[in-house]
Scaffold this motif. Sequence first.
Motif, short mmCIF file in Angstrom:
data_model
loop_
_atom_site.label_atom_id
_atom_site.label_comp_id
_atom_site.label_asym_id
_atom_site.label_seq_id
_atom_site.Cartn_x
_atom_site.Cartn_y
_atom_site.Cartn_z
N ASN A 70 86.23 -1.50 23.16
CA ASN A 70 87.52 -1.38 22.22
C ASN A 70 87.08 -1.59 20.96
O ASN A 70 87.50 -0.89 20.11
CB ASN A 70 88.67 -2.27 22.64
CG ASN A 70 89.48 -1.91 23.94
OD1 ASN A 70 89.21 -0.44 24.25
ND2 ASN A 70 90.09 -2.89 24.80
N ASP A 71 86.32 -2.59 20.59
CA ASP A 71 85.80 -3.03 19.24
C ASP A 71 84.71 -2.06 18.89
O ASP A 71 84.96 -1.60 17.59
CB ASP A 71 85.13 -4.57 19.40
CG ASP A 71 86.07 -5.43 18.65
OD1 ASP A 71 87.18 -5.11 18.44
OD2 ASP A 71 85.41 -6.69 18.36
N PHE A 72 83.94 -1.41 19.71
CA PHE A 72 83.05 -0.43 19.38
C PHE A 72 83.97 0.87 18.75
O PHE A 72 83.49 1.45 18.03
CB PHE A 72 81.96 -0.13 20.37
CG PHE A 72 80.63 -0.52 20.19
CD1 PHE A 72 79.82 0.22 20.19
CD2 PHE A 72 80.22 -1.97 20.57
CE1 PHE A 72 78.49 -0.36 20.00
CE2 PHE A 72 79.19 -2.58 20.43
CZ PHE A 72 78.18 -1.59 20.35
N GLN A 73 85.09 1.31 19.87
CA GLN A 73 85.58 2.58 19.50
C GLN A 73 86.31 2.29 18.29
O GLN A 73 86.53 3.18 17.43
CB GLN A 73 86.39 2.83 20.85
CG GLN A 73 87.26 4.08 20.80
CD GLN A 73 86.17 5.09 20.93
OE1 GLN A 73 85.49 5.24 22.22
NE2 GLN A 73 86.03 6.08 20.05
N LYS A 74 87.03 1.29 18.03
CA LYS A 74 88.01 0.76 16.81
C LYS A 74 87.19 0.81 15.72
O LYS A 74 87.59 1.57 14.64
CB LYS A 74 88.61 -0.56 17.09
CG LYS A 74 89.61 -0.67 15.99
CD LYS A 74 90.38 -2.10 16.15
CE LYS A 74 91.41 -2.13 15.11
NZ LYS A 74 92.25 -3.29 15.41
N TYR A 75 86.11 0.27 15.45
CA TYR A 75 85.42 0.06 14.27
C TYR A 75 84.11 0.90 13.99
O TYR A 75 83.60 1.13 12.95
CB TYR A 75 84.84 -1.41 14.23
CG TYR A 75 85.94 -2.32 14.22
CD1 TYR A 75 86.85 -2.53 13.09
CD2 TYR A 75 86.43 -2.97 15.21
CE1 TYR A 75 87.90 -3.42 12.91
CE2 TYR A 75 87.42 -4.09 15.09
CZ TYR A 75 88.25 -4.01 14.07
OH TYR A 75 89.14 -4.97 13.97
#
Length: 265
Positions: A243-248
């Motif tokens: 999720n962090d990879f996808q968001k940022y």
Amino acid sequence: MESSFKGILYPARLPTFHRLPAPAPVADLVQWFWIPEWDIEPGRTSRQHLIAYPGSNLVVQLHGVVFSGPTTRAAHQDLAGRGWAVGALLRPAAVPLFTNDPSGLQDTEVAVAADRLHCAVAEAMNTHDGDTRRERAVDAFAGWLACFTDPEVSGEALLANRLMDVIGSDASVVRVEDVASLLAVSKRTLQRVAKKYIGLSPAALIRRRRLQDAAERTRQDPSADLAAIAAELGYADHAHLTNDFQKYLGFTPSTYRRAVAGDGS
């Protein structure tokens, strides 16, 4: 010094790139100096993708000097033709010299009137004396900064430096409470100091370091299990890392790993 490519998503696409340590007189003001140099054939561009360090930069470019505020997301820079830049990754103590509100300059560049700095660095970089031009450029940059600033750095500014150092270097720090305990100050003090000197919250600083570390581990060890990387870096699970990879960053760890492998093939 940190890994030369930490924060750089696709090192194989880099032009010539160097990081040089800050000379002692400006060690409280500059984390390091960074110098890319490029010579791209006509009609082509080289796109550089970054998860920037969570700080501000002062950058001498071919046509002027800019102050670049803290970033909140991955960014890219398109390089064309022939050129260079000499940048200083500023330590938090240096930020109030250029702005009273770094949070207001998130993801923003503003021009700085610093003709003497530009002339001195450009003169060094435009000489043909081999690698010494980079050291000379850094010396000129550091000399300007040392003369431009008050030699005394306040205790609060040094606390801001320690805040950044602890979060940036200690992978066991995964909560703001961890930082407050290590520095023996309150969470409120950390938040106030981070706002004044960095422009990002302590929680955002921790998130950026973990994301940089995750990208570096994913890139450097293609066989590493992504769930194990997530656990190692303090994520609740693999899904939170994704999720962090996808968001940022705009893509998943698996997609990033395949892209890096394609660059190196």
